[in-house]
Design a protein around this motif. Structure first.
Motif, short mmCIF file in Angstrom:
data_model
loop_
_atom_site.label_atom_id
_atom_site.label_comp_id
_atom_site.label_asym_id
_atom_site.label_seq_id
_atom_site.Cartn_x
_atom_site.Cartn_y
_atom_site.Cartn_z
N VAL A 1 -24.59 -47.78 -47.12
CA VAL A 1 -24.38 -48.92 -46.23
C VAL A 1 -23.31 -48.53 -45.22
N LEU A 2 -23.68 -48.53 -43.94
CA LEU A 2 -22.73 -48.25 -42.87
C LEU A 2 -22.22 -49.58 -42.32
N ILE A 3 -20.91 -49.72 -42.21
CA ILE A 3 -20.35 -50.95 -41.67
C ILE A 3 -19.72 -50.68 -40.31
N TYR A 4 -20.26 -51.35 -39.30
CA TYR A 4 -19.69 -51.27 -37.96
C TYR A 4 -18.66 -52.40 -37.81
N PRO A 5 -17.66 -52.22 -36.98
CA PRO A 5 -16.62 -53.24 -36.85
C PRO A 5 -17.10 -54.53 -36.21
N ASP A 6 -18.16 -54.45 -35.40
CA ASP A 6 -18.60 -55.63 -34.65
C ASP A 6 -20.13 -55.62 -34.55
N THR B 1 -34.69 -47.00 -40.57
CA THR B 1 -35.93 -46.25 -40.71
C THR B 1 -35.71 -44.87 -40.07
N GLY B 2 -36.68 -43.97 -40.23
CA GLY B 2 -36.55 -42.65 -39.61
C GLY B 2 -35.34 -41.92 -40.14
N ARG B 3 -34.47 -41.46 -39.23
CA ARG B 3 -33.27 -40.72 -39.66
C ARG B 3 -32.28 -41.61 -40.39
N PHE B 4 -32.48 -42.91 -40.30
CA PHE B 4 -31.62 -43.85 -41.03
C PHE B 4 -32.31 -44.42 -42.27
N GLU B 5 -33.37 -43.74 -42.71
CA GLU B 5 -34.07 -44.17 -43.93
C GLU B 5 -33.09 -44.20 -45.11
N LYS B 6 -33.25 -45.22 -45.94
CA LYS B 6 -32.39 -45.46 -47.11
C LYS B 6 -30.96 -45.83 -46.71
N GLN B 7 -30.80 -46.26 -45.45
CA GLN B 7 -29.49 -46.72 -44.99
C GLN B 7 -29.60 -48.14 -44.47
N MET B 8 -28.52 -48.88 -44.63
CA MET B 8 -28.39 -50.21 -44.05
C MET B 8 -27.18 -50.19 -43.14
N ILE B 9 -27.29 -50.87 -42.01
CA ILE B 9 -26.16 -50.98 -41.09
C ILE B 9 -25.79 -52.45 -40.98
N LEU B 10 -24.52 -52.74 -41.18
CA LEU B 10 -24.03 -54.12 -41.11
C LEU B 10 -22.84 -54.23 -40.17
N SER B 11 -22.76 -55.33 -39.48
CA SER B 11 -21.57 -55.66 -38.70
C SER B 11 -20.54 -56.27 -39.63
N ARG B 12 -19.33 -55.75 -39.61
CA ARG B 12 -18.27 -56.30 -40.46
C ARG B 12 -18.00 -57.76 -40.11
N LYS B 13 -18.06 -58.05 -38.82
CA LYS B 13 -17.81 -59.43 -38.39
C LYS B 13 -18.88 -60.36 -38.94
N ALA B 14 -20.15 -59.94 -38.88
CA ALA B 14 -21.24 -60.75 -39.40
C ALA B 14 -21.17 -60.87 -40.92
N LEU B 15 -20.77 -59.78 -41.58
CA LEU B 15 -20.63 -59.78 -43.03
C LEU B 15 -19.66 -60.85 -43.48
N HIS B 16 -18.48 -60.87 -42.88
CA HIS B 16 -17.45 -61.84 -43.27
C HIS B 16 -17.83 -63.26 -42.86
N LEU B 17 -18.45 -63.41 -41.70
CA LEU B 17 -18.86 -64.74 -41.25
C LEU B 17 -19.86 -65.36 -42.21
N GLY B 18 -20.73 -64.53 -42.78
CA GLY B 18 -21.74 -65.04 -43.69
C GLY B 18 -21.16 -65.71 -44.93
#
Length: 258
Positions: A110-115, A138-155
């Motif tokens: 899981v990759l977390i971006y700041p925004d 998908t593709g080169r990011f297969e088996k990866q999830m990308i999340l926004s840290r801001k969205a994560l906390h807001l949820g």
């Protein structure tokens, strides 16, 4: 006589093998550390966890620890904090909490971006069009999830809304578990429920697109997004969801109560 001796040796080897496997299993469980201080943090931030009984909360924490042991979490351009990892682990556990032995075999990182980020995965504040809070790669990011840290906390900070970006993305992973993301939760629903599910989905999507539903409008864009958006609502506001959409609630209860 030799035959009997050979059989005896095989039995001894078999018994030793079983004991060895049991010992390895015990060691594995002993290595699964669940910090005590997680409990007050989860009570403070995770409404789903707060509503569980004491025994269920213990199971929840153990499932979180197992997820974090098996999944790599990386922060991009910021310092990862413990609460970030706990929110991600909780998001992963919530949709599959009632599943005895679920593993996200289609996720490694899981990759977390700041925004929030754009279609090119750029999150610089000077770039316009950054509206994406999460995606399943998908593709080169297969088996990866990308999340926004801001969205994560807001949820999790807004306990009265119907949305949660991280839960949304983990539901996509559940959808993808049968090999294709299509909004038909084949691994969650028995075959006899698939057609009734699709009929209900199309009915609800039509209501959304005619502004006759309180389900988020994004759910009306495709069967894929409908499953994830409705799933967010189901976990975030279950009582309201059951009152407003009893048929859909019952169908999703079948999905997430394996």
């Amino acid at each position: 006589m030799l035959y009997i001796i050979a059989i005896a040796i095989l039995l001894i080897v078999f018994i030793v093998s079983i004991k060895s496997k049991r010992k390895k299993s015990t060691v594995s469980l002993e290595k699964l550390v669940v910090p005590e201080h997680w409990h007050p943090l989860l009570l403070k931030h995770i409404l789903f966890y707060e509503k569980l009984n004491v025994g269920e909360q213990e199971v929840f924490r153990t499932k979180m620890a197992s997820f974090l042991k098996e999944t790599n979490i990386e922060a991009i351009h910021f310092e990862l904090e413990e609460l970030d990892t706990l929110l991600i682990a909780a998001s992963a556990v919530i949709p599959v909490f009632r599943f005895p032995n679920w593993k996200y075999t289609n996720l490694s990182t899981v990759l977390i971006y700041p925004d929030y980020f754009d279609d090119d995965l750029q999150f610089d504040s000077q770039i316009e069009g950054r509206t994406i809070g999460g995606l399943v790669g998908t593709g080169r990011f297969e088996k990866q999830m990308i999340l926004s840290r801001k969205a994560l906390h807001l949820g999790f900070s807004n306990k009265t809304d119907k949305g949660n970006t991280a839960i949304h993305e983990f539901i996509h992973l559940l959808d993808k578990a049968d090999g294709v993301v299509d909004g038909i939760p084949s691994v969650l629903l028995n075959k006899q429920y698939i057609i009734p599910w699709l009929q209900l989905v199309h009915k609800e999507m039509e209501a959304i697109n005619n502004n006759n539903s309180d389900i988020r409008s994004y759910g009306g864009t495709s069967e894929i997004e409908f499953l994830a958006v409705a799933g967010e609502y189901f976990f975030e506001r279950p009582k309201l969801f059951q009152r407003k959409h009893p048929e859909l609630y019952n169908m999703l209860a079948l999905c997430f109560s394996k």
